[in-house]
Scaffold this motif. Structure first.
Motif, mmCIF file in Angstrom:
data_model
loop_
_atom_site.group_PDB
_atom_site.id
_atom_site.type_symbol
_atom_site.label_atom_id
_atom_site.label_comp_id
_atom_site.label_asym_id
_atom_site.label_seq_id
_atom_site.Cartn_x
_atom_site.Cartn_y
_atom_site.Cartn_z
ATOM 1 N N UNK A 1 0.828 -1.197 0.000
ATOM 2 C CA UNK A 1 0.000 0.000 0.000
ATOM 3 C C UNK A 1 0.875 1.264 0.000
ATOM 4 N N UNK A 56 2.192 1.827 -3.474
ATOM 5 C CA UNK A 56 1.204 2.403 -4.405
ATOM 6 C C UNK A 56 1.054 3.900 -4.131
ATOM 7 N N UNK A 57 1.001 4.235 -2.848
ATOM 8 C CA UNK A 57 0.876 5.647 -2.488
ATOM 9 C C UNK A 57 2.094 6.429 -2.947
ATOM 10 N N UNK A 111 3.990 5.845 -5.421
ATOM 11 C CA UNK A 111 4.055 5.967 -6.878
ATOM 12 C C UNK A 111 3.383 7.249 -7.373
ATOM 13 N N UNK A 112 2.302 7.611 -6.739
ATOM 14 C CA UNK A 112 1.590 8.824 -7.143
ATOM 15 C C UNK A 112 1.449 9.763 -5.960
ATOM 16 N N UNK A 113 2.552 9.958 -5.295
ATOM 17 C CA UNK A 113 2.582 10.731 -4.062
ATOM 18 C C UNK A 113 1.917 12.102 -4.235
ATOM 19 N N UNK A 114 2.256 12.717 -5.339
ATOM 20 C CA UNK A 114 1.785 14.074 -5.606
ATOM 21 C C UNK A 114 0.267 14.140 -5.605
ATOM 22 N N UNK A 115 -0.327 13.083 -6.128
ATOM 23 C CA UNK A 115 -1.784 13.015 -6.185
ATOM 24 C C UNK A 115 -2.385 13.051 -4.797
ATOM 25 N N UNK A 116 -1.824 12.251 -3.912
ATOM 26 C CA UNK A 116 -2.428 12.107 -2.594
ATOM 27 C C UNK A 116 -2.262 13.367 -1.762
ATOM 28 N N UNK A 117 -1.220 14.111 -2.031
ATOM 29 C CA UNK A 117 -1.002 15.344 -1.280
ATOM 30 C C UNK A 117 -2.112 16.359 -1.537
ATOM 31 N N UNK A 118 -2.578 16.389 -2.771
ATOM 32 C CA UNK A 118 -3.500 17.458 -3.138
ATOM 33 C C UNK A 118 -4.955 17.199 -2.799
ATOM 34 N N UNK A 119 -5.304 15.950 -2.466
ATOM 35 C CA UNK A 119 -6.722 15.630 -2.321
ATOM 36 C C UNK A 119 -7.222 15.974 -0.920
#
Lengths: 163, 423
Positions: free
Chosen positions: A143, A146-147, A149-157
């Motif tokens: 997990x 996976x996080x 891999x798209x770290x940038x995505x999770x920061x912004x949500x």
């Protein structure tokens, strides 16, 4: 066809648990799958719908009748759809989306998808898992990967469910 | 499983947990890929990517989404004050787009949007993204590289549109190791919408757009100083919507497009304007820079099509006491063009209405000659947008005076079927 004979043509639909339903052809042909059968002349007897159970089919037919009774007014159709879906739980929505997919009814498909997306919107991963009963089969390491891999995505949500 | 969930989501409150109904089985994960893709397409792209963490079932679903929108403006705003952090964020963003592109699996792209203030330093990355998009037969392509903060906008050397993508053969262009060159080849035949904001677009690039994208219906170019001349001409152009704004050095615009319905020009320094062969043109909008020249040019070029318009919007120049004469010139030209009947014009908007006699005369002329007019919009705000003055308490009073005078004068003559909007 209905318009030519003056009397509305009725079709009989059979669910996969052998329930029979009568529905006006003009409403039923909202389903491209059924329309094709009608056009191919396969609609004389009973139309078997192998992928839809009786409960869901009843609901879909309610929708077909409701929406086809509304004249070409997109606003009214939309508010009918919203009202129709407003009291459905996710189990029912899942059945509906499968049925809409099988019956090839894009308007119902779009509406149900939008309704499910609305539930997921701005919610944390944990919330969505709990809401839909999604079993997390990742190991903590997987997990994290996976996080990462798209770290940038999770920061912004931003989620609005936990506070 | 519960333990694991708690670890992932430690902020979850026990009282909230009690409200949630658990499902016995995981119905949603059993839905077919195409249904899940459809659902995820309705979320923001970031949220869709986040679903990859739900479980292994979801790791690939978002990769099929046919619309990719990378909008960083919201996230970056928070750190706009610390320039260094912003730079780091920007680099991270570029990396993120790269990694998404690398893992994306949809064979065809409906939409590809990049919204971030990237400078020319990112040209290589942007070129790679565009290659990816074109290889996947993109239909809607938008690059908005503007900085929301004016401060940044001045500092930036804007990224140039990689023209070589349109001139080289695909084989040469895709010499990099990108997986996007997977043999499917590039096909410009699918592009319907191209929007480039604060991307350097040269005359040569514009020519290539017109020549290479036969299905292009909507073309928007904003914020480039390098565009001097625009020619959108051709008997078989599919172009329906052309929008050119904030291109200050744009001197020549030549349009001859049989399918064009909408033309929008704003803050362009046009000296030579030619608009011909536009039988379907129904909407024209022009926003003058400060001198009203553009509106005058448009009106001068309008004799062959002005009577077919349904929406005609002219923003006249800022009214300051020193500049009053130039809007007067425009209104004079405008008045001469509304002297004959207009059988299609349904909406008339008057920005920066001040209520002077020639303006009143113009409106009367409009009401008389626009016989199917349905809506009249008046914006009585006379303040100049070019000087940031502190809010003056007298402003409201003065605006009210303009509105009052309007109500006494024009409004009393207004036929009832015309909807009136005072902004």
């Amino acid at each position: 066809m209905a318009a030519e004979t003056g009397t509305p043509t009725t079709l009989t639909l059979k669910s996969n648990d052998d329930e029979l339903f009568s529905v006006a052809e003009s409403a039923a042909i909202l389903s491209v799958t059924i329309r094709n059968m009608v056009e191919d002349g396969c609609a004389g007897g009973v139309i078997p719908l192998d992928n839809v159970d009786g409960k869901t089919l009843a609901s879909v037919i309610t929708y077909m009748n409701g929406i086809s009774a509304i004249p070409a007014d997109e606003e009214k159709k939309k508010s009918y759809r919203d009202k129709f879906l407003s009291d459905k739980d996710f189990e029912t929505l899942a059945d509906m989306v499968l049925a809409a997919n099988y019956l090839n009814m894009s308007c119902l498909m779009d509406a149900v998808s939008a309704k499910i997306a609305q539930v997921m919107e701005k919610k944390s991963v944990g919330w969505v898992r709990r809401k839909f009963g999604i079993e997390n089969d990742y190991t903590p390491e997987e997990e994290a990967a996976v996080k990462e891999e798209h770290k940038w995505t999770f920061e912004g949500v931003e989620t609005d469910d936990d506070n | 499983m519960a333990g694991k969930r708690d670890k992932i989501d430690p902020g979850f409150q026990a009282k909230k947990r009690a409200k949630i109904t658990y499902n016995d089985k995981d119905r949603i994960s059993h839905l077919a890929d195409d249904i899940l893709v459809m659902i995820l397409s309705l979320l923001s792209f970031k949220e869709a990517v986040c679903t990859s963490v739900l479980s292994s079932r979801w790791i690939h679903v978002w990769k099929q989404i046919p619309s990719l929108t990378f909008d960083a403006h919201v996230s970056l705003k928070r750190v706009a004050r610390g320039f260094d952090i912003s730079t780091i964020k920007r680099q991270k963003y570029v990396k993120w787009v790269n990694s998404v592109i690398q893992s994306h699996e949809a064979a065809a792209l409906k939409e590809f949007r990049i919204c971030l203030n990237l400078s020319n330093l990112a040209r290589k990355a942007i070129t790679r993204w565009l290659k990816f998009a074109f290889a996947r037969r993109v239909q809607v392509l938008e690059l908005d590289l503007s900085a929301k903060e004016v401060f940044f906008r001045r500092q930036f050397s804007h990224c140039a549109f990689p023209e070589e993508l349109l001139t080289q053969s695909w084989g040469e262009a895709s010499s990099s190791s990108k997986p996007s060159s997977d043999g499917s080849g590039v096909d410009f035949n699918f592009l319907k919408v191209l929007s480039l904001k604060y991307v350097v677009v040269t005359c040569e690039a514009f020519k290539l757009f017109i020549r290479n994208f036969p299905k292009l219906e909507r073309l928007v170019v904003e914020g480039t100083h390098d565009l001097l001349k625009v020619e959108a001409c051709g008997p078989s152009l599919a172009l329906k919507h052309l929008e050119l704004s904030c291109c200050e050095n744009l001197k020549t615009v030549k349009v001859s497009a049989p399918n064009l319905t909408t033309l929008i020009l704003a803050k362009v320094g046009v000296e030579n304007l030619s608009i011909e062969n536009v039988p379907k043109l129904v909407e024209v909008s022009a926003d003058s820079r400060g001198d009203g020249v553009l509106a005058e040019k448009i009106l001068s070029a309008s004799s062959s099509w002005i009577s077919q318009l349904e929406i005609f919007s002219l923003k006249l120049s800022a009214k300051t006491t020193l500049m009053w004469w130039s809007p007067y010139c425009v209104r004079r030209v405008l008045k001469s063009s509304v002297k004959f009947p207009h059988e299609h014009l349904k909406v008339f908007k008057f920005y920066r209405y001040f209520g002077r006699p020639d303006e009143v005369e113009l409106l009367e002329s409009v009401l008389e000659n626009c016989i199917v007019l349905e809506k009249l919009v008046i914006d009585p705000d006379y303040r100049s947008p070019y000087f940031v003055a502190p809010q003056n308490p007298d402003d409201e009073n003065e605006k009210q005076a303009v509105v009052d005078a309007f109500k006494l004068g024009i409004q009393s003559q207004l036929p009832q079927h015309i909807e009136l909007v005072i902004l």
